[in-house]
Design a protein around this motif. Structure first.
Motif, PDB file in Angstrom:
ATOM      1  N   SER A   1      39.578  38.041  46.769  1.00  0.00           N
ATOM      2  CA  SER A   1      39.757  39.296  46.051  1.00  0.00           C
ATOM      3  C   SER A   1      39.672  38.984  44.569  1.00  0.00           C
ATOM      4  O   SER A   1      40.484  38.237  44.046  1.00  0.00           O
ATOM      5  CB  SER A   1      41.110  39.920  46.387  1.00  0.00           C
TER       6      SER A   1
ATOM      7  N   TYR B   1      39.437  41.422  41.935  1.00  0.00           N
ATOM      8  CA  TYR B   1      40.124  42.347  41.045  1.00  0.00           C
ATOM      9  C   TYR B   1      41.249  43.092  41.749  1.00  0.00           C
ATOM     10  O   TYR B   1      42.341  43.218  41.228  1.00  0.00           O
ATOM     11  CB  TYR B   1      39.123  43.348  40.451  1.00  0.00           C
ATOM     12  N   ASN B   2      40.958  43.637  42.929  1.00  0.00           N
ATOM     13  CA  ASN B   2      41.976  44.381  43.660  1.00  0.00           C
ATOM     14  C   ASN B   2      41.571  44.451  45.123  1.00  0.00           C
ATOM     15  O   ASN B   2      40.544  43.899  45.525  1.00  0.00           O
ATOM     16  CB  ASN B   2      42.174  45.785  43.073  1.00  0.00           C
ATOM     17  N   ASN B   3      42.391  45.125  45.922  1.00  0.00           N
ATOM     18  CA  ASN B   3      42.146  45.145  47.368  1.00  0.00           C
ATOM     19  C   ASN B   3      40.807  45.777  47.726  1.00  0.00           C
ATOM     20  O   ASN B   3      40.249  45.494  48.782  1.00  0.00           O
ATOM     21  CB  ASN B   3      43.267  45.921  48.084  1.00  0.00           C
ATOM     22  N   ASN B   4      40.284  46.668  46.865  1.00  0.00           N
ATOM     23  CA  ASN B   4      39.042  47.352  47.201  1.00  0.00           C
ATOM     24  C   ASN B   4      37.875  46.387  47.328  1.00  0.00           C
ATOM     25  O   ASN B   4      36.904  46.667  48.024  1.00  0.00           O
ATOM     26  CB  ASN B   4      38.672  48.377  46.125  1.00  0.00           C
TER      27      ASN B   4
ATOM     28  N   TYR C   1      48.826  52.175  49.029  1.00  0.00           N
ATOM     29  CA  TYR C   1      47.421  51.832  49.308  1.00  0.00           C
ATOM     30  C   TYR C   1      47.202  51.681  50.800  1.00  0.00           C
ATOM     31  O   TYR C   1      47.936  50.941  51.476  1.00  0.00           O
ATOM     32  CB  TYR C   1      47.068  50.521  48.601  1.00  0.00           C
TER      33      TYR C   1
ATOM     34  N   VAL D   1      44.470  55.261  47.406  1.00  0.00           N
ATOM     35  CA  VAL D   1      45.511  54.677  46.547  1.00  0.00           C
ATOM     36  C   VAL D   1      46.756  55.548  46.479  1.00  0.00           C
ATOM     37  O   VAL D   1      47.693  55.220  45.747  1.00  0.00           O
ATOM     38  CB  VAL D   1      44.972  54.375  45.139  1.00  0.00           C
TER      39      VAL D   1
ATOM     40  N   ASP E   1      51.055  46.191  46.941  1.00  0.00           N
ATOM     41  CA  ASP E   1      50.451  45.596  45.758  1.00  0.00           C
ATOM     42  C   ASP E   1      48.944  45.560  45.913  1.00  0.00           C
ATOM     43  O   ASP E   1      48.418  44.720  46.651  1.00  0.00           O
ATOM     44  CB  ASP E   1      51.000  44.177  45.566  1.00  0.00           C
ATOM     45  N   ARG E   2      48.254  46.453  45.216  1.00  0.00           N
ATOM     46  CA  ARG E   2      46.809  46.491  45.389  1.00  0.00           C
ATOM     47  C   ARG E   2      46.060  45.644  44.371  1.00  0.00           C
ATOM     48  O   ARG E   2      44.846  45.728  44.267  1.00  0.00           O
ATOM     49  CB  ARG E   2      46.296  47.921  45.347  1.00  0.00           C
ATOM     50  N   GLY E   3      46.775  44.798  43.678  1.00  0.00           N
ATOM     51  CA  GLY E   3      46.102  43.872  42.790  1.00  0.00           C
ATOM     52  C   GLY E   3      45.448  42.751  43.567  1.00  0.00           C
ATOM     53  O   GLY E   3      45.540  42.684  44.796  1.00  0.00           O
ATOM     54  N   ARG E   4      44.827  41.830  42.865  1.00  0.00           N
ATOM     55  CA  ARG E   4      44.025  40.807  43.532  1.00  0.00           C
ATOM     56  C   ARG E   4      44.876  39.792  44.280  1.00  0.00           C
ATOM     57  O   ARG E   4      44.341  38.991  45.037  1.00  0.00           O
ATOM     58  CB  ARG E   4      43.118  40.104  42.534  1.00  0.00           C
TER      59      ARG E   4
ATOM     60  N   GLY F   1      47.553  40.765  46.192  1.00  0.00           N
ATOM     61  CA  GLY F   1      48.333  41.486  47.189  1.00  0.00           C
ATOM     62  C   GLY F   1      47.983  41.137  48.616  1.00  0.00           C
ATOM     63  O   GLY F   1      46.833  40.899  48.958  1.00  0.00           O
TER      64      GLY F   1
END
Lengths: 112, 114
Positions: free
Chosen positions: A93, A95-98, B31, B50, B96-99, B101
């Protein structure tokens, strides 16, 4: 784009054997790296992670070190058990979960 | 301690039929996301959310719709099923939707489209 490549399986080992599952990645920036495990009939669950270069993630006897110079995050365990039989996924990952990217998964079978 | 719950676990559809895969989480995670898992391809993101009222497309959104009316629920709709949608579907959530998480996954829903 970002991607993860992990060794193809299936991998079959005898109990107490040494395990290595290779994982390499391609990414811009500095991603976090993960190993997820999927036991039979269950969803994926986090096994370990590392968020910066040279970090070592560890859990349940498994280890993986974030190697920026070789863009790798190989999973190792010194002595596998029958209960370790599962599918293992390497993921990153940036930057983020997306933008989490998963490898294709490696099926491990451990025989008594 | 339910975590992420998906229903149904198995489903067989005929081409053109519609259905909804249900996903619910009891961890108060903002999320939530849907993935499909295909042999040799790992997991690919379909749609994500989100928070309640906010959804967006992932890597492979075509043929799927989502909505998020509550924090707990995130259903995935197939409007007109096609054989290419035969797959295993996973719902996931995180606080936590950061990298860094950790994603929490449901047990999966295996869909076959004939």
């Amino acid at each position: 784009g970002d991607s993860v490549t992990q060794m193809e399986g299936p991998v079959t080992l005898s109990e107490e054997a040494f395990l290595t599952i290779n994982c390499t990645y391609t990414a811009t920036g500095y991603p976090s790296l993960f190993w997820y495990v999927q036991y039979p009939g269950e969803g994926l669950q986090l096994l370990l992670k590392a968020t910066k270069a040279d970090d070592k993630g560890s859990n349940k006897g498994f280890e993986a070190t974030y190697r920026k110079e070789t863009t790798s995050f190989h999973l190792e365990k010194g002595s596998v058990q029958v209960s370790d039989s599962a599918v293992y996924f390497c993921a990153l990952s940036a930057y983020n979960n997306n933008d989490m990217r998963f490898g294709a998964g490696t099926r491990l079978t451990v025989k008594p | 301690n339910a975590g992420v719950t998906q229903t149904p676990k198995f489903q067989v559809l005929k081409t053109g039929q519609s259905m909804t895969l249900q996903c619910a989480q009891d961890m108060n995670h903002e999320y939530m996301s849907w993935y499909r898992q295909d042999p040799g391809m790992g997991l690919r993101l379909i749609h994500y959310s989100v928070g309640a009222g906010i959804t967006d497309q992932g890597e492979v959104p075509n043929g799927y719709n989502v909505s998020r009316s509550t924090t707990e629920d995130f259903p995935l709709r197939l409007l007109s099923a096609a054989p290419s949608q035969t797959s295993v579907y996973f719902c996931a959530s995180t606080r936590d939707r950061g990298r860094t998480g950790e994603l929490f996954f449901g047990e999966g829903s295996r869909l076959t489209v004939l």
